[in-house]
Every structure is written in structure tokens, then in C-alpha cells.
Design an enzyme around this catalytic site. Structure first.
Site, PDB file in Angstrom:
ATOM      1  N   LYS A 281       0.872  -1.268  -0.092  1.00  0.00           N
ATOM      2  CA  LYS A 281      -0.023   0.050   0.079  1.00  0.00           C
ATOM      3  C   LYS A 281       0.732   1.267  -0.103  1.00  0.00           C
ATOM      4  CE  LYS A 281      -3.865  -2.247   2.897  1.00  0.00           C
ATOM      5  NZ  LYS A 281      -4.942  -1.895   1.758  1.00  0.00           N
ATOM      6  N   ARG A 355     -10.479 -11.459   1.215  1.00  0.00           N
ATOM      7  CA  ARG A 355     -11.343 -12.319   0.728  1.00  0.00           C
ATOM      8  C   ARG A 355     -10.668 -13.863   0.747  1.00  0.00           C
ATOM      9  NH1 ARG A 355     -11.613  -8.690  -4.731  1.00  0.00           N
ATOM     10  NH2 ARG A 355     -11.424  -7.248  -2.940  1.00  0.00           N
TER      11      ARG A 355
END
EC number: 3.4.11.1
Length: 499
Positions: A281, A355
Site C-alpha cells: 500500500k 477475501r
């Protein structure tokens, strides 16, 4: 903080601070009218003089009001009488807290719970008041060596209800409000805790703590060796780059009259820090990625609230603890993972890790033969773009479950908005090399994330809450919100009431 309710006359209240409302423009509430008569027009004279208009959130503190036995009278502006909403009501209560906190009063008798809030009853007025007070008084200073100086906080609030017949509902609101606000505070504390302290092992210890505190809770913690034996390869791939091992904590609450009743399962994404992994990130605001365990924090807080309310249900809370870090052993873009249910997933972005943790966890909970499963996760920035910071994103394969959650969200004023799922979104998850890709491109990113998860929920009724925009605040007000503990608690209350 001690809370109680009663049905009493405003003119007989001997207390440190008596709180009544004033509507805009300068219109007395019923309780304020009674005080005005007792004081021979003292309050209405002040209003005519322009001391208080009655705009929502305005306050005026009065001392030595003629013929009134209370030490102080606090007038609180409530806005226009017929336009008072839940949001405004909570803001009014919080303004009351701020004003009373500056007086040094130890006890408050509050008549604001008699106000008419659109579509709400005495139950909701009392419950929302407790939640708003606890929200206003919350602070997280565990890691400050010098604690902020604060005036003595008031210790007791007595809520007045207008009708004696409403006392039973108000007492129930006390029980629920205290339990839910405690659950919200627990969720906030965990989420605000720094990631060098709150790691997956820390989450597991918190889960064990609930079992130690409540006789009807049992906690099981699954380590990485057990996960490997179960084939939870997607979950483990995310954890590979971290020095802190993953732990899956299963909190089983059993209080249903039928011990064999199918459980409601709550699953929380527990990424105690998400660097993005190899797909790292940007450094700006990366500190806020400690909040990527907001789903697990909210499940933990909800289980606490549930145990305090003693609802007659069987509920299982699952904290999927993990950390996503870059390392020589970290998983990579291009890797293909075999999930617990046998589907293969091509990793196109290691920052779409939640996920992968959840897909194996959702397969794992099949063993409980659940009535339904709700997962919550700070899953996608796309949901923040779509819905902002006010509504959690809801996706579900069951219209019945979706409607029950939306109803609970409206009741609890913990809002959610339903987003679609469907075959067209499944198309975006195609991979040339595996059964699925772990991302579906820029378009509809929140939906394709939910669609991805739906592939692992075929054996039960399922809903997904994307809380990326609602789990914490940034900027000057930075901190966890404790959402959606209120929504989930209300959902469970409704389930208990409708058995």
C-alpha cells in the site's frame, strides 16, 4: 456509569442537574412548561429575552431557579418539534453530556427521553440516550503516559418516561442499551489497539477471555498447523509473510432453549495489520491499516453484548486473525492457491487478501450446519467510494436475510445499503489459469469482492457486510466507531423476539 428509569413529576426532582428540552423557536417542552409554571414564568422570561432560541444542540445552564429543588436546570435546544430525527436526538443527548460534564454534577435527571422522535418509542429514546452518552464519554488513552485531565464525570443518569405503562419497555431499553454500548466500547478498544500489541494471538486471547467470563461461552483456537491439516491454504498464504502466526478463534455461545438449534454464525475479518503484502500500500495513512481487523472487532463486541443481554439463541462468533506483510516468504501476484473447498484462485493482487482469509473461513463454518452466516469485513476501498462513511455495504444471496439486516440497521440507526450480486459480476472474476481470480478489475470492486465470497457460501443462507467506510474515522476524529455492533445486536434481538 449507572443508569435507571422512572416515571416522575419534574417539579419534585431533587438532583444535581435537571435536564429539559426547548423547541425552536423558544417553545417549551412539556417538562419545561411544568418547570416554568413552578418557577412562576422564570424560564419563559429568559427565552423571551433571547437567552436561548431552541436550535438543536444549544444549551443554557440555570442556577437557583425559583421554587425548583434541583441544584441546576439545563435547558437543551431540540430544534423543530415535528422534525426531530434519531440523529438529531443523539446529538442533543451528546450536547447534554458536554454541558453537564463542565458543571461537576454527579447525578442527572433527564427528561429529554420524553421528547417525540419520529417513529420511535420510549424504548428507543432510552436506548439511544444510553448509547449516545457512552459514545460521548468514550476515550482511548491506554498508551498515553500522561493521561488527559478531565473534570469529574457524572456517575448517574436517571431517565424519565412520560407514561407509567412505558416503564417495562424502558427497563428493557436500559438492559439492551448498556449491553450494546459495552459491546461497542469493547470493539473500539480492540480496533484502536496498536498492531504491535493487537496481533492474531492477542485476538485469540480476547476470545478465550469471553469463555472465562461467561459460563455459556466456549472458545476454540485453531493454529496454523491445524489450518494446514484442514486445507486452509488461501488463509495461510496471506499469513506467510508475517512473523506473527495466524489464529482462527471460534466463540460458541449456547443459550437457546433447544440446545440443538442451528446456530447463527458471525464471521469477522481480523487482519490486525494489512501492509498490502508484495502489492504494498502507499505509505500515506498506512497506520490506519491496524483497523483492517474491524470485522473481527465487531464480532467480538457483538458476542460481548449478546452475553450481557443473555439472549436465548445459539450464536457462533469467528475471529479470522491474520497479518499481511511483505517478506521473502510472502505470497506473490501470480500465485495460484487451492482453497479449503477445492476451488483454485489466481492471486492478481496481494492487497486483496481479506477475501482469501474469509473464503476459507466461510468454508470452515459449514461444519456448524448454521441457520445463517453473516461475515463483516473492511474489505474494499471501492465500497467507501460508493457509499461513503455513512452506510455499510450489504450483499446477500438471501432476500429474506438481507431484508432482516436492513430492518435491523434502520432500527438501530446503524445504516446499511444493499448492493447487488449476480452472474455478470462473476464474469469479472474469470482467470485464464485458475477457477477464480482474486480481483475483478476497477469497476464494481465492492460487488466483485462480495461475488468472490459467494462462491464459498453455497451450503447456507449468507450475507456480507463491507464496513470499510464505517469501521473507523480518519483525521482529527481518528478512531474506531464500533460499527456494526449495534446493527448485529439488533438483528440478534429481533431473532430472539421472533422465535
Amino acid at each position: 456509569m449507572e443508569f435507571s428509569v422512572k416515571n416522575g413529576s419534574v417539579e419534585k426532582q431533587r438532583t444535581a442537574c435537571l435536564v429539559v428540552g426547548v423547541y425552536e423557536p423558544r417553545r417549551l417542552s412539556a417538562a419545561a412548561e411544568q418547570l416554568d409554571k413552578l418557577s412562576e414564568g422564570y424560564i419563559s422570561t429568559l427565552l423571551r429575552r433571547g437567552d436561548l432560541e431552541g436550535k438543536a444542540g444549544q444549551t443554557l445552564l440555570l442556577h437557583n431557579v425559583p421554587n425548583v429543588p434541583a441544584d441546576r436546570v439545563l435547558l437543551v435546544g431540540c430544534g423543530k418539534e415535528r422534525e426531530l430525527t434519531e440523529r438529531q436526538y443523539k446529538q442533543i443527548i451528546q450536547k447534554m453530556v458536554q454541558a453537564v460534564s463542565e458543571t461537576g454534577s454527579m447525578e442527572v435527571v433527564c427528561f429529554l427521553t420524553e421528547l417525540h422522535v419520529k417513529g420511535r418509542t420510549s424504548y428507543w429514546n432510552v436506548r439511544f440516550a444510553i448509547e449516545a452518552i457512552q459514545e460521548s464519554l468514550y476515550s482511548y488513552n491506554d498508551f498515553k503516559s500522561i493521561k488527559p485531565e478531565v473534570r469529574r464525570e457524572f456517575r448517574r443518569v436517571i431517565f424519565n418516561v412520560a407514561n407509567r405503562k412505558d416503564l417495562a419497555d424502558a427497563e428493557r431499553a436500559l438492559e439492551h442499551g448498556k449491553a450494546i454500548s459495552t459491546g461497542v466500547a469493547f470493539a473500539k478498544n480492540v480496533a484502536n489497539c496498536p498492531p504491535n500489541v493487537c496481533n492474531p494471538a492477542y485476538l485469540a486471547e480476547l476470545a478465550k477471555g469471553l469463555a472465562a467470563e461467561y459460563d455459556n461461552i466456549r472458545t476454540t483456537v485453531i493454529d496454523e498447523a491445524e489450518m494446514a491439516a484442514l486445507g486452509m491454504n488461501a488463509y495461510l498464504a496471506v499469513s506467510r509473510g508475517s512473523q506473527n502466526p495466524a489464529y482462527l478463534s471460534v466463540i460458541e455461545y449456547k443459550n437457546h432453549p433447544n440446545p440443538d438449534a442451528k446456530p447463527i454464525v458471525l464471521v469477522g475479518k481480523g487482519l490486525t495489520f494489512d501492509s498490502g503484502g508484495i502489492s504494498i500500500k502507499p505509505s500515506d495513512s498506512m497506520d490506519e491499516m491496524k483497523y483492517d481487523m474491524g470485522g473481527a472487532a465487531s464480532v467480538y463486541g457483538t458476542m460481548k453484548a449478546l452475553a450481557e443481554m443473555k439472549l436465548p439463541l445459539n450464536v457462533i462468533g469467528v475471529l479470522a486473525g491474520c497479518e499481511n506483510m511483505p517478506d521473502g516468504n510472502a505470497y506473490r501476484p501470480g500465485d495460484i492457491l487451492t482453497t479449503m473447498n477445492g476451488l483454485t484462485v489466481e492471486v492478481l493482487n496481494t492487497d486483496a487478501e481479506g477475501r482469501l482469509v474469509l473464503c476459507d473461513t466461510l468454508t470452515y463454518v459449514e461444519r456448524f450446519e448454521p441457520e445463517l452466516v453473516i461475515d463483516m469485513a473492511t474489505l474494499t476501498g471501492a465500497c467507501m467510494i460508493a457509499l461513503g462513511a455513512h452506510n455499510s455495504g450489504l450483499m446477500s444471496t438471501s432476500n429474506v436475510l438481507a431484508n432482516e439486516l436492513l430492518n435491523a440497521a434502520e432500527q438501530a440507526d446503524d445504516k446499511a445499503w444493499r448492493l447487488p450480486l449476480g452472474e455478470e459480476y462473476q464474469e469479472q472474476l474469470k482467470s485464464n489459469f485458475a477457477d477464480l481470480a482474486n480481483i475483478g478489475g476497477r469497476l464494481g470492486g465492492a460487488i466483485t469482492a462480495g461475488q468472490f465470497l459467494s462462491n464459498f457460501t453455497k451450503k447456507y443462507s449468507w450475507a456480507h457486510l463491507d464496513i470499510a467506510g464505517t469501521a473507523w474515522k480518519s483525521g482529527a476524529a481518528k478512531g474506531a466507531t464500533g460499527r456494526p455492533v449495534s446493527l448485529l445486536s439488533q438483528f440478534l434481538i429481533n431473532k430472539a423476539n421472533n422465535q
